[in-house]
Design a protein around this motif. Structure first.
Motif, PDB file in Angstrom:
ATOM      1  N   ARG A 271      -5.562   3.851   8.209  1.00 11.11           N
ATOM      2  CA  ARG A 271      -4.820   3.812   9.435  1.00 11.11           C
ATOM      3  C   ARG A 271      -5.542   3.327  10.497  1.00 11.11           C
ATOM      4  NH1 ARG A 271      -5.314   7.578  13.379  1.00 11.11           N
ATOM      5  NH2 ARG A 271      -6.616   8.876  12.098  1.00 11.11           N
TER       6      ARG A 271
ATOM      7  N   GLU B 248       0.749  -0.192   2.525  1.00  9.44           N
ATOM      8  CA  GLU B 248       1.094   0.120   3.700  1.00  9.44           C
ATOM      9  C   GLU B 248       1.275  -0.657   4.931  1.00  9.44           C
ATOM     10  OE1 GLU B 248       1.358   3.341   6.528  1.00  9.44           O
ATOM     11  OE2 GLU B 248       1.456   3.460   4.252  1.00  9.44           O
TER      12      GLU B 248
ATOM     13  N   ARG C 143       4.847  -1.854   4.608  1.00  5.90           N
ATOM     14  CA  ARG C 143       5.568  -0.997   5.061  1.00  5.90           C
ATOM     15  C   ARG C 143       5.701  -0.916   6.634  1.00  5.90           C
ATOM     16  NH1 ARG C 143       6.139   4.146   6.607  1.00  5.90           N
ATOM     17  NH2 ARG C 143       4.087   4.301   7.134  1.00  5.90           N
ATOM     18  N   ARG C 144       4.605  -0.863   7.048  1.00  6.02           N
ATOM     19  CA  ARG C 144       4.716  -0.762   8.560  1.00  6.02           C
ATOM     20  C   ARG C 144       4.968  -1.998   9.320  1.00  6.02           C
ATOM     21  NH1 ARG C 144      -0.769   1.892  11.264  1.00  6.02           N
ATOM     22  NH2 ARG C 144       0.571   1.510  12.957  1.00  6.02           N
TER      23      ARG C 144
ATOM     24  N   GLU D  12       8.417  -1.854  11.782  1.00 12.14           N
ATOM     25  CA  GLU D  12       8.193  -2.252  13.166  1.00 12.14           C
ATOM     26  C   GLU D  12       9.361  -3.398  13.217  1.00 12.14           C
ATOM     27  OE1 GLU D  12       6.940  -2.117  17.098  1.00 12.14           O
ATOM     28  OE2 GLU D  12       6.335  -0.967  15.259  1.00 12.14           O
TER      29      GLU D  12
ATOM     30  N   ASP E 165      10.098   6.935   9.816  1.00 11.51           N
ATOM     31  CA  ASP E 165       9.114   6.591  10.772  1.00 11.51           C
ATOM     32  C   ASP E 165       9.888   5.773  11.911  1.00 11.51           C
ATOM     33  OD1 ASP E 165       7.110   7.679   9.495  1.00 11.51           O
ATOM     34  OD2 ASP E 165       6.597   5.802   8.276  1.00 11.51           O
TER      35      ASP E 165
END
Length: 812
Positions: A580, A637, A640-641, A645, A772
């Motif tokens: 993260r 990750e 995915r992010r 976005e 998310d």
């Protein structure tokens, strides 16, 4: 008549005196007061006999005739007198003389009697032993007592020297005598068989010292039989019987000392065992004779010499093993001493098998006795060693040698196992002792592991100002877990559980220090490259520790599952936190480029999207220093992010496609950029292939014109991504420009039906996508009381939306 001559030559002034002095012979009643003639008397007596025989030898010859052995009669008589005079004649308190009637016979009387009497007393031979050890100091004058009247010597005193031969004359020497006719040989009458005279105590002792053990044991058994016979005799013989019992006991002690000395000597030098008549053969014969005697004695009087032999073998074997264990260098610890014991056991048992055991009688089972003796001696040594304060490596070496080396390398050898079975020997250490040693080992492992991990944690934190590198952690734990299987499977499970518990505690402390590291304000002031490198280092510590925890959990008992979950949870939190942090750092650079997407300029320029791709590729080169597993997780990750976005910018409603041409253009742009993102993350080894269909689904919903086709596509979108909601679909319809109430209701009913049917449920955390994405704000309508109306009765007219002032743009 004795004559004393004066050999001194008279002087010129001396008066004439007779040359000889006549002494009247005196007689003595004591036969041991030998009235031996002087040299002058023997000379005169010889001259008289020669004169009577008509011949006389010359004066230069030796007046003392010689014996066949080279001595003279006079010397033989003196030696006999000196050798026999110290013996007492009996227990009579009177002075020396011939014993009276009814008194015990003296030694000389018994020796020279008519027949063999009882066994000679040990008192006479004890005196004889002292005399033989010290040469006699008395002379002939001390043996004679002038106070008592003397008499002619008794005839039996001259038995030792025989008749005195006549000295040959000069004529006899010059002229050889004619040979005398041989007398007719008459047949000699057969001599009666003489009874075997029993040996004395001293002679039996000499046999023992000369290693004539079997003969000595035979005579001891005879002496014991006489003692038993004396015990059943009248009361007058009780004193003699008690003396014999003491003699038998002393002889048995001497015999056993010599037997056990033979055992020790033959073990030290196996070549001294000899052949059939050697010391070990004598020892075996003694054991057989004593076993036969024990059967005659009965259970109460058996001596059990065979059991004492086994005890002696065990004692001697223990001494040899103790010497082998203590003779090695102390620098190697207990392991080197155990190697010395192994060599000594193999050498001695090999010598017993090839040399010592064949010398014994087969009925004794000598190899089994020696094997049990060495086993017993080794067990005693190991018990004493286990009671000492041992260190952890010494305890592990002792347990490994006890459980594996001794049964496999010594007892398990083919040559030993083929001779005797080793199942009857039993364990070297008792089960409680083994359990105590294992408990001490587990306690030491726990203490050492925790102390080492804590020290590593502190040293690394002080050195780097960050949580420690956990590279030495697997090495510390493997040092204990690799040696545990060499003891026993049960001990391995206990050590594994102990190490897993220590590892779980360490990882919890490690997680807390990682969290403090990232929360520390001073960490944010670090250069980006330094901060990223330290975070990557922390992530790289997790995979080997996770593998070690899994191995310990598989090898440990069922109770280790909870500890494994604790360790895995701590590692997962550390990895997720570091990922993260790295992703947030990356998106701080990507955020300005994402703000330029989904606008009218975005349709005509790909500058913002190319910047996103370039930044991702550059950061991926730095992140490749990460371990393969966490790197792939991080790329998934990031994949995915990035898409989250990207879709968020789409659903924010900045675009509104009012025509089919604009919808086709937006859909084509979305498909093209989705393909580029797919190729990029595939090259970056992302495993999130399930994300590849989300943007094409959205592009199809935007491009399709008929409602049924849009419903089918929305149904597929809901099935592939269960976390999507009706509000997400409504926001997508707003971007498409579909504002008809009936069509919207039909399309949104598909999502509503799937939500009400329960569907597949909430996806896992790593498969969540639309969860998310913030739900777009609901459109503001006129102040109508529409809350009470059902959705189906709403008018199809489009409600106007209130436009809000634009948000200020973020400064690049």
């Amino acid at each position: 008549m004795s004559t004393l001559r004066n050999f001194r030559s008279p002087g010129p002034r001396d008066p004439p005196r007779p040359t000889t002095l006549q002494l009247k012979p005196t007689r003595s009643d004591n036969p041991f007061e030998a009235s031996a003639t002087t040299e002058e008397e023997e000379e005169e007596e010889g001259e008289r006999r020669e004169g009577a025989g008509g011949s006389r030898s010359s004066s230069w010859e030796d007046p003392s005739p010689s014996l066949p052995n080279g001595g003279s009669y006079r010397r033989a008589t003196l030696e006999k007198l000196v050798g026999l005079s110290p013996f007492r004649l009996g227990k009579s308190p009177s002075r020396r003389g011939s014993p009276g009637e009814g008194e015990p016979r003296s030694f000389l009387d018994r020796v020279l009697g008519s027949g063999p009497g009882p066994r000679r007393s040990s008192e006479d031979f004890s005196l004889l032993q002292r005399l033989n050890g010290r040469p006699p100091k008395w002379s002939l004058g001390s043996l004679l007592e002038p106070e008592t009247p003397t008499r002619l010597p008794l005839p039996f005193l001259r038995l030792g020297r025989g008749p005195k031969p006549r000295r040959a004359s000069l004529v006899d020497r010059l002229l050889p005598a004619a040979p005398a006719p041989a007398p007719a040989s008459a047949p000699k009458p057969p001599e009666p068989p003489q009874a075997k005279e029993p040996l004395s105590v001293l002679e039996i002792l000499e046999l023992i010292q000369q290693r004539e053990l079997a003969r000595a044991d035979e005579h001891i058994l005879e002496l014991e039989a006489e003692e038993l016979a004396a015990g059943s005799a009248p009361a007058g013989a009780g004193r003699a019987g008690g003396r014999r019992a003491r003699d038998v006991a002393l002889l048995y002690e001497a015999l056993q000392r010599e037997l056990w000395t033979v055992v020790a000597e033959t073990l030290a030098a196996p070549g001294a065992a000899g052949g059939p008549g050697g010391p070990l053969a004598q020892l075996g014969q003694v054991l057989k004779q004593e076993e036969a005697a024990d059967r005659r004695r009965g259970p109460g009087g058996s001596r059990e010499l065979r059991a004492h032999w086994a005890e002696a073998v065990c004692r001697v074997a223990g001494e040899r093993l103790a010497g082998a264990g203590a003779g090695t260098e102390s620098g190697g610890g207990l392991a080197s001493r155990l190697e010395g014991l192994q060599r000594r056991l193999l050498e001695d048992l090999g010598a017993v098998r090839s040399r010592l055991a064949p010398a014994y009688p087969p009925c004794l089972g000598a190899f089994r006795v020696y094997l049990r003796g060495y086993h017993g001696g080794l067990a005693a040594w190991m018990r004493s060693t286990a009671c000492q304060g041992l260190l952890l490596p010494d305890r592990l070496a002792l347990l490994h040698w006890h459980n594996h080396v001794y049964p496999r390398e010594i007892l398990g050898r083919a040559d030993l196992a083929a001779l005797e079975g080793t199942d009857e020997l039993g364990p070297l250490l008792a089960p409680p002792t083994l359990r105590r040693l294992e408990d001490e080992c587990v306690t030491d492992v726990k203490a050492q592991t925790r102390a080492a991990l804590l020290q590593t944690l502190q040293e690394e934190e002080e050195r780097w100002g960050s949580p420690p590198l956990t590279a030495p952690v697997p090495q510390l734990l493997e040092e204990h877990t690799e040696r545990a299987p060499s003891v026993s499977p049960e001990f391995q499970e206990r050590v594994t559980l102990c190490c897993l518990g220590a590892l779980a505690e360490f990882l919890q402390s490690f997680q807390q220090r990682v969290e403090r590291f990232h929360e520390n304000p001073s960490t944010r002031d670090l250069p980006p490259d330094s901060y990223t490198c330290r975070t990557i280092t922390l992530v790289n510590c997790c995979p080997p520790v996770r593998v070690l925890a899994e191995q310990l959990a598989r090898a440990g008992p069922l109770e280790s599952e909870a500890m494994r979950e604790t360790a895995a949870s701590a590692l997962e939190r550390v990895t997720r936190l570091c990922h993260r942090v790295l992703a947030d750092r990356l998106f701080l650079e990507l955020q300005p480029h994402f703000n330029k997407l989904m606008k009218r300029k975005w349709l005509n320029s790909s500058e913002a999207f190319d910047s996103i791709l370039g930044t991702l590729g550059a950061q991926a080169l730095t992140l490749r220093r990460m371990h393969s597993e966490p790197y792939q997780v991080l790329m998934s990750e990031l994949h995915r992010r990035v898409l989250v976005e990207y879709v968020r910018r789409l659903l924010r409603g900045r675009l509104s496609c009012r025509s089919a041409r604009s919808r086709a253009r937006v859909a084509a742009k979305l498909r093209d950029e989705a393909t580029q993102l797919q190729r990029l993350f595939r090259r970056l080894e992302s495993q999130a292939s399930w994300l590849d269909a989300v943007v094409p689904h959205l592009a199809d919903v935007l491009q399709l014109e008929d409602t049924p086709s849009i419903q089918v596509e929305v149904g597929g979108l809901v099935r592939d991504y269960p976390d999507i909601r009706r509000k997400h679909v409504a926001a997508l319809l707003d971007v498409r420009g579909l504002h008809g109430a009936a069509a919207r209701h039909e399309i949104l009913a598909v999502a509503r039906d799937l939500e009400q049917s329960g569907g597949p449920g909430a996806p896992p955390r790593d498969r969540a996508f639309f969860a998310d994405i913030p739900v777009p704000r609901p459109p503001l309508c006129l102040g109508l009381h529409l809350a009470r109306l059902p959705m189906a009765h709403l008018p199809a007219a489009r409600l106007p939306r209130l436009r809000l002032p634009p948000r200020p743009r973020a400064q690049p």
